[in-house]
Design an enzyme around this catalytic site. Structure first.
Site, short mmCIF file in Angstrom:
data_model
loop_
_atom_site.label_atom_id
_atom_site.label_comp_id
_atom_site.label_asym_id
_atom_site.label_seq_id
_atom_site.Cartn_x
_atom_site.Cartn_y
_atom_site.Cartn_z
N LEU A 34 40.45 118.29 13.32
CA LEU A 34 40.62 117.74 12.13
C LEU A 34 41.58 118.61 11.22
CD1 LEU A 34 36.87 116.70 10.93
CD2 LEU A 34 38.54 115.57 12.70
N CYS A 35 42.72 117.70 10.65
CA CYS A 35 43.77 118.30 10.18
C CYS A 35 44.21 119.53 10.72
CB CYS A 35 43.21 118.51 8.73
SG CYS A 35 44.62 118.97 7.19
N THR A 36 44.22 120.74 9.79
CA THR A 36 45.00 121.74 10.46
C THR A 36 44.21 122.68 11.37
OG1 THR A 36 44.14 123.00 8.49
CG2 THR A 36 46.36 122.24 8.35
N THR A 54 49.17 117.06 13.11
CA THR A 54 48.53 117.72 12.03
C THR A 54 48.84 117.23 11.01
OG1 THR A 54 47.54 119.92 11.21
CG2 THR A 54 49.87 119.96 11.62
N ALA A 87 45.85 113.98 11.67
CA ALA A 87 46.46 114.40 10.74
C ALA A 87 45.44 114.99 9.45
CB ALA A 87 47.57 113.19 10.25
#
Length: 182
Positions: A34-36, A54, A87
């Site tokens: 998830l994300c970073t 990301t 992202a």
């Protein structure tokens, strides 16, 4: 296995975390970030030779630090079978709903989305980020149209219908809409 976002993408992840993610994947686990959290998957080597994403604010760093990854900054998430990336945090919700849909079917994913008060599937990519605030108040040409459209958002609205309601041509509506919403 779901890997949450990092506290600071600029700092290398803890070696023990990287080893645990790599070991889980080698043991057959599907790994999603998830994300970073993509930086942890990248450090574990799970993204080498793959397309990944990301948060848009960190795609350049991911590309620079891990050149073996095909970084796509324009998507909400990427499903590459046993490795998935998303992202930003809202896109992480999109990815999780995708996983539920893949594992348990559309009806379950739709019911979950309804409970969470989110759409079951969003089209598009990270370009949904709107840099300009949506105008409010009576000082712009769409002040009456936007609340009217939001009240009817559950049904399809055509550009022609919106332009008619605003009392302008479709091209003029497009210009005003872009100016007001970004």
């Amino acid at each position: 296995m779901i890997v949450p976002s990092c506290r600071d993408a600029a700092e290398p992840p803890a070696p023990s975390l990287v080893a645990a993610v790599r070991a889980a994947h080698e043991a057959g686990a599907r790994v999603a970030s998830l994300c970073t959290g993509a930086f942890i998957l990248a450090e574990a080597g799970l993204l080498d030779g793959r397309r990944a994403t990301t948060h848009w604010a960190h795609t350049a760093l991911l590309r620079e630090r891990y050149p073996a990854i095909e970084v796509d900054p324009d998507v909400l998430y990427i499903d590459d079978g046993d490795v998935l990336t998303s992202a930003g945090k809202a896109a992480g919700m999109d990815l999780c709903l995708h996983l539920v849909r893949a594992d348990h079917g559309t009806a379950v994913a739709n019911a979950l989305a309804r409970t969470l008060v989110v759409p079951p599937h969003r089209q598009g990519g990270q370009a949904q980020f709107i840099p300009a605030a949506v105008g409010h108040g009576p000082d712009h040409a769409l002040a009456d149209l936007l609340p009217w459209a939001l009240d009817r958002i559950s049904r399809p609205l055509t550009v022609r219908e919106l332009a008619r309601k605003a009392g302008m041509s479709s091209r003029n509506l497009a210009r005003h809409f872009h100016a007001v919403t970004g």
